[in-house]
Scaffold this motif. Structure first.
Motif, PDB file in Angstrom:
ATOM      1  N   SER A  93      51.623  87.784  95.150  1.00  0.00           N
ATOM      2  CA  SER A  93      52.963  87.965  95.915  1.00  0.00           C
ATOM      3  C   SER A  93      53.764  86.924  96.298  1.00  0.00           C
ATOM      4  CB  SER A  93      52.240  88.848  97.046  1.00  0.00           C
ATOM      5  OG  SER A  93      51.237  87.563  97.751  1.00  0.00           O
ATOM      6  N   ASP A  94      54.829  87.040  96.975  1.00  0.00           N
ATOM      7  CA  ASP A  94      55.794  86.264  97.336  1.00  0.00           C
ATOM      8  C   ASP A  94      56.488  85.688  95.913  1.00  0.00           C
ATOM      9  OD1 ASP A  94      57.554  85.440  99.348  1.00  0.00           O
ATOM     10  OD2 ASP A  94      56.055  84.217 100.550  1.00  0.00           O
ATOM     11  N   LEU A  95      57.079  86.395  95.152  1.00  0.00           N
ATOM     12  CA  LEU A  95      57.718  86.010  94.262  1.00  0.00           C
ATOM     13  C   LEU A  95      59.140  86.515  94.085  1.00  0.00           C
ATOM     14  CD1 LEU A  95      55.050  86.863  91.547  1.00  0.00           C
ATOM     15  CD2 LEU A  95      55.758  84.557  92.020  1.00  0.00           C
ATOM     16  N   GLU A  96      60.188  85.758  93.836  1.00  0.00           N
ATOM     17  CA  GLU A  96      61.342  85.921  93.939  1.00  0.00           C
ATOM     18  C   GLU A  96      61.736  87.000  92.449  1.00  0.00           C
ATOM     19  OE1 GLU A  96      65.783  83.911  94.537  1.00  0.00           O
ATOM     20  OE2 GLU A  96      64.230  82.783  94.123  1.00  0.00           O
ATOM     21  N   TYR A  97      62.341  88.019  92.539  1.00  0.00           N
ATOM     22  CA  TYR A  97      62.545  88.724  91.481  1.00  0.00           C
ATOM     23  C   TYR A  97      62.921  88.301  90.019  1.00  0.00           C
ATOM     24  CZ  TYR A  97      61.892  93.197  93.836  1.00  0.00           C
ATOM     25  OH  TYR A  97      61.071  94.193  94.474  1.00  0.00           O
ATOM     26  N   SER A  98      63.664  87.170  90.079  1.00  0.00           N
ATOM     27  CA  SER A  98      64.035  86.617  89.069  1.00  0.00           C
ATOM     28  C   SER A  98      62.705  85.787  88.332  1.00  0.00           C
ATOM     29  CB  SER A  98      64.835  85.212  89.335  1.00  0.00           C
ATOM     30  OG  SER A  98      64.624  84.266  90.375  1.00  0.00           O
ATOM     31  N   LYS A  99      61.576  85.482  89.296  1.00  0.00           N
ATOM     32  CA  LYS A  99      60.407  84.877  88.924  1.00  0.00           C
ATOM     33  C   LYS A  99      59.747  85.987  88.295  1.00  0.00           C
ATOM     34  CE  LYS A  99      57.164  81.582  88.416  1.00  0.00           C
ATOM     35  NZ  LYS A  99      57.296  80.442  87.439  1.00  0.00           N
ATOM     36  N   VAL A 100      59.720  87.071  88.701  1.00  0.00           N
ATOM     37  CA  VAL A 100      59.045  88.001  88.289  1.00  0.00           C
ATOM     38  C   VAL A 100      59.310  88.355  86.970  1.00  0.00           C
ATOM     39  CG1 VAL A 100      58.420  90.773  88.336  1.00  0.00           C
ATOM     40  CG2 VAL A 100      58.515  89.300  90.549  1.00  0.00           C
ATOM     41  N   MET A 101      60.884  88.489  86.587  1.00  0.00           N
ATOM     42  CA  MET A 101      61.201  88.792  85.566  1.00  0.00           C
ATOM     43  C   MET A 101      60.857  87.522  84.425  1.00  0.00           C
ATOM     44  SD  MET A 101      62.056  91.624  85.488  1.00  0.00           S
ATOM     45  CE  MET A 101      62.598  91.670  83.756  1.00  0.00           C
ATOM     46  N   GLU A 102      60.803  86.466  84.798  1.00  0.00           N
ATOM     47  CA  GLU A 102      60.505  85.124  84.013  1.00  0.00           C
ATOM     48  C   GLU A 102      59.123  85.422  83.426  1.00  0.00           C
ATOM     49  OE1 GLU A 102      58.923  80.762  84.606  1.00  0.00           O
ATOM     50  OE2 GLU A 102      60.880  81.395  85.773  1.00  0.00           O
ATOM     51  N   ILE A 103      58.312  85.721  84.258  1.00  0.00           N
ATOM     52  CA  ILE A 103      56.801  86.104  84.041  1.00  0.00           C
ATOM     53  C   ILE A 103      56.723  87.495  82.769  1.00  0.00           C
ATOM     54  CG2 ILE A 103      54.532  86.472  84.735  1.00  0.00           C
ATOM     55  CD1 ILE A 103      55.147  85.483  87.545  1.00  0.00           C
ATOM     56  N   SER A 104      57.606  88.252  83.211  1.00  0.00           N
ATOM     57  CA  SER A 104      57.529  89.376  82.421  1.00  0.00           C
ATOM     58  C   SER A 104      58.133  88.908  80.935  1.00  0.00           C
ATOM     59  CB  SER A 104      58.599  90.488  82.954  1.00  0.00           C
ATOM     60  OG  SER A 104      58.851  91.412  81.853  1.00  0.00           O
ATOM     61  N   SER A 105      59.083  88.065  80.966  1.00  0.00           N
ATOM     62  CA  SER A 105      59.631  87.785  79.586  1.00  0.00           C
ATOM     63  C   SER A 105      58.420  86.727  78.709  1.00  0.00           C
ATOM     64  CB  SER A 105      60.621  86.718  79.866  1.00  0.00           C
ATOM     65  OG  SER A 105      61.811  87.713  80.263  1.00  0.00           O
ATOM     66  N   ARG A 106      57.921  86.130  79.486  1.00  0.00           N
ATOM     67  CA  ARG A 106      56.635  85.318  79.033  1.00  0.00           C
ATOM     68  C   ARG A 106      55.687  86.150  78.226  1.00  0.00           C
ATOM     69  NH1 ARG A 106      54.152  81.161  82.971  1.00  0.00           N
ATOM     70  NH2 ARG A 106      53.191  80.436  80.806  1.00  0.00           N
ATOM     71  N   CYS A 107      55.237  87.182  78.974  1.00  0.00           N
ATOM     72  CA  CYS A 107      54.330  88.246  78.461  1.00  0.00           C
ATOM     73  C   CYS A 107      54.827  89.081  77.411  1.00  0.00           C
ATOM     74  CB  CYS A 107      54.104  89.201  79.565  1.00  0.00           C
ATOM     75  SG  CYS A 107      52.944  88.437  80.907  1.00  0.00           S
ATOM     76  N   LEU A 108      56.166  89.477  77.413  1.00  0.00           N
ATOM     77  CA  LEU A 108      56.787  90.510  76.317  1.00  0.00           C
ATOM     78  C   LEU A 108      57.081  89.467  75.153  1.00  0.00           C
ATOM     79  CD1 LEU A 108      59.410  92.306  78.649  1.00  0.00           C
ATOM     80  CD2 LEU A 108      57.019  93.099  77.821  1.00  0.00           C
TER      81      LEU A 108
END
Length: 449
Positions: A93-108
């Motif tokens: 938790s407590d992640l800025e949405y840009s950080k969420v998408m950064e993590i998503s991009s690393r996975c994808l």
């Protein structure tokens, strides 16, 4: 080198976490199945020294007799490759949405799907009335609101038991279910400073606190001694339990963040009640910004405005003096605040704050390098003994006349401070009608016979 897993070809899931929500999601969704999912392990971040452990077999269940590994999130791409991961689930938790998408991009980009789990799918149901106190960001004042609600309920003769969001930074098997009824229990369970910050004020007021790792087992034990269960969320996470009343606390010092940080945004959208706290120190116009956002995404929520009233046990020690301020650690670090209640107290008593940065040592130096927005205050970092030693040495090195302890615990129990100290406490107070206590009375009439 990370060893490649050689188990069968079921959907291979990696859970991305920080020793809290990740374990809960596993326990509820995957410990006993389904048969087409093979959880390969967890990654860890945010909290120092919580990787390179194993989720123990005693908690992992019969499908995972050897337990599960925990890797650094820094190694995410390597883990995905070597463990042949099909899907990554974000579970902290407590992640800025840009950080969420950064993590998503690393996975994808590494060939793995990226998923988020709806909070309702991991909520355990209680046989007792249950109130969940959550927030839009770390450091909004959840514990203050929880204490307010408990006080109001107990005035009506209802016994409350508080279940705190997990903070299992030690022996996970030993921490499966923890009960804190006295201050001595804090010593018995070898808690960190961060745990003390969350538990101590409740215990002092006579409230039993539960925490740990296995949150269904925790709930079943807590239900045996409670008329009402209060779930006090961590960071800005969503409830682990199905609430009869879902409360989201917002902070006008970070107006707008209630729609910009995951999963606090979910709390705002799902809550029955939204509390805008710290109204007494709110920047001009900030409360209106939050109200407008509430109207936009959750217009049926009931909204209450409260103050966070700061008290100092001996103001003369700091009045007009040169001071160093020690604040709640998580509020400053992943909560993103530059200061907390300690600075508010310093300003109220015309104290001169000494810049502590030249005097910080070792791990605290690294903490401020990572969280460069922190300038005038020291975060009370104490996840492990060396960090507590560094905190003590840093505080005592600052050339000042007094120390303001703005963290919600008796820091002097674990840190020897050589200068005069004051302790800052803070509590929620109603600011304008309707008052939050009216919500408590409505809860009693609706949910308690």
């Amino acid at each position: 080198m990370i060893q490649q897993n050689t188990r069968d070809s079921r959907r291979r899931l990696l859970i991305l976490g920080a020793a809290g929500r990740d374990f809960h999601n596993f326990n509820v969704l995957y410990r006993d199945g389904p048969s087409d999912v093979d959880v390969v392990g967890f990654t860890a971040t945010q909290i120092p020294n919580i990787d390179s452990r194993r989720y123990p077999s005693s908690l992992a269940g019969k499908l995972y007799p050897e337990g599960l590994p925990i890797w650094k999130e820094d190694d995410l791409e390597e883990v995905i490759q070597h463990q042949r991961v099909d899907q990554c689930m974000l579970a902290y938790s407590d992640l800025e949405y840009s950080k969420v998408m950064e993590i998503s991009s690393r996975c994808l980009s590494s060939g793995a799907e990226f998923v988020l789990m709806p909070p309702q799918k991991t909520m355990v149901e209680s046989c007792k009335p249950l109130i969940a106190v959550c927030a839009s960001r770390t450091g909004c004042g959840k514990s203050q609101v929880s204490r307010y609600i408990i006080n109001a309920l107990e005035k009506q003769g209802k016994k409350c038991v508080l279940i705190r969001h997990p903070m299992p930074y030690g022996d996970l098997a030993a921490q499966a279910v923890q009960r804190f009824g006295t201050l001595e229990d804090l010593e018995r369970h070898h808690v960190t400073i961060e745990e003390r910050e969350e538990y101590e004020q409740h215990i002092v007021k006579g409230t039993v606190v539960y925490a740990g790792v296995d949150y269904e087992a925790i709930l079943r034990q807590a239900e045996q001694e409670a008329d009402v269960v209060i779930f006090d969320g961590g960071n800005n996470d969503t409830p682990f339990y199905k609430p009869d009343l879902w409360i989201c606390v917002c902070d006008p010092h970070r107006a707008g963040h209630e729609l910009q940080y995951y999963p606090g945004d979910l709390n705002l959208r799902c809550a029955d009640v939204i509390v805008i706290n710290k109204a007494n120190t709110a920047p001009s116009g900030s409360i209106d910004v939050i109200k407008a956002n509430i109207e936009k995404v959750n217009p049926t929520a009931r909204c209450y405005i409260t103050s966070s009233v700061v008290s100092v046990d001996d103001p003369d020690i700091i009045r007009g003096k040169r001071v160093v301020v020690v604040e709640d650690g998580p509020t400053l670090t992943h909560g993103g605040m530059k200061y907390g209640a300690g600075k508010v107290a310093a300003d109220a008593y015309q104290a001169e704050i000494v810049d502590p940065r030249p005097y910080l040592v070792r791990s605290l130096t690294k903490t401020l390098e990572k969280y460069s927005h922190i300038e005038q205050v020291i975060p009370a970092m104490g996840y492990f003994p060396d960090q507590i030693k560094d905190l003590e040495e840093s505080i005592n090195a600052v050339p000042c006349e007094a120390v303001i302890i703005g963290t919600p615990m008796d820091l002097q129990k674990v840190v020897h401070i050589t200068k005069p100290c004051v302790t800052v406490t803070y509590a929620v107070d109603d600011t304008e009608e309707p008052f939050l206590k009216e919500e408590v009375m409505n809860f009693i009439s609706k949910h308690i016979k």
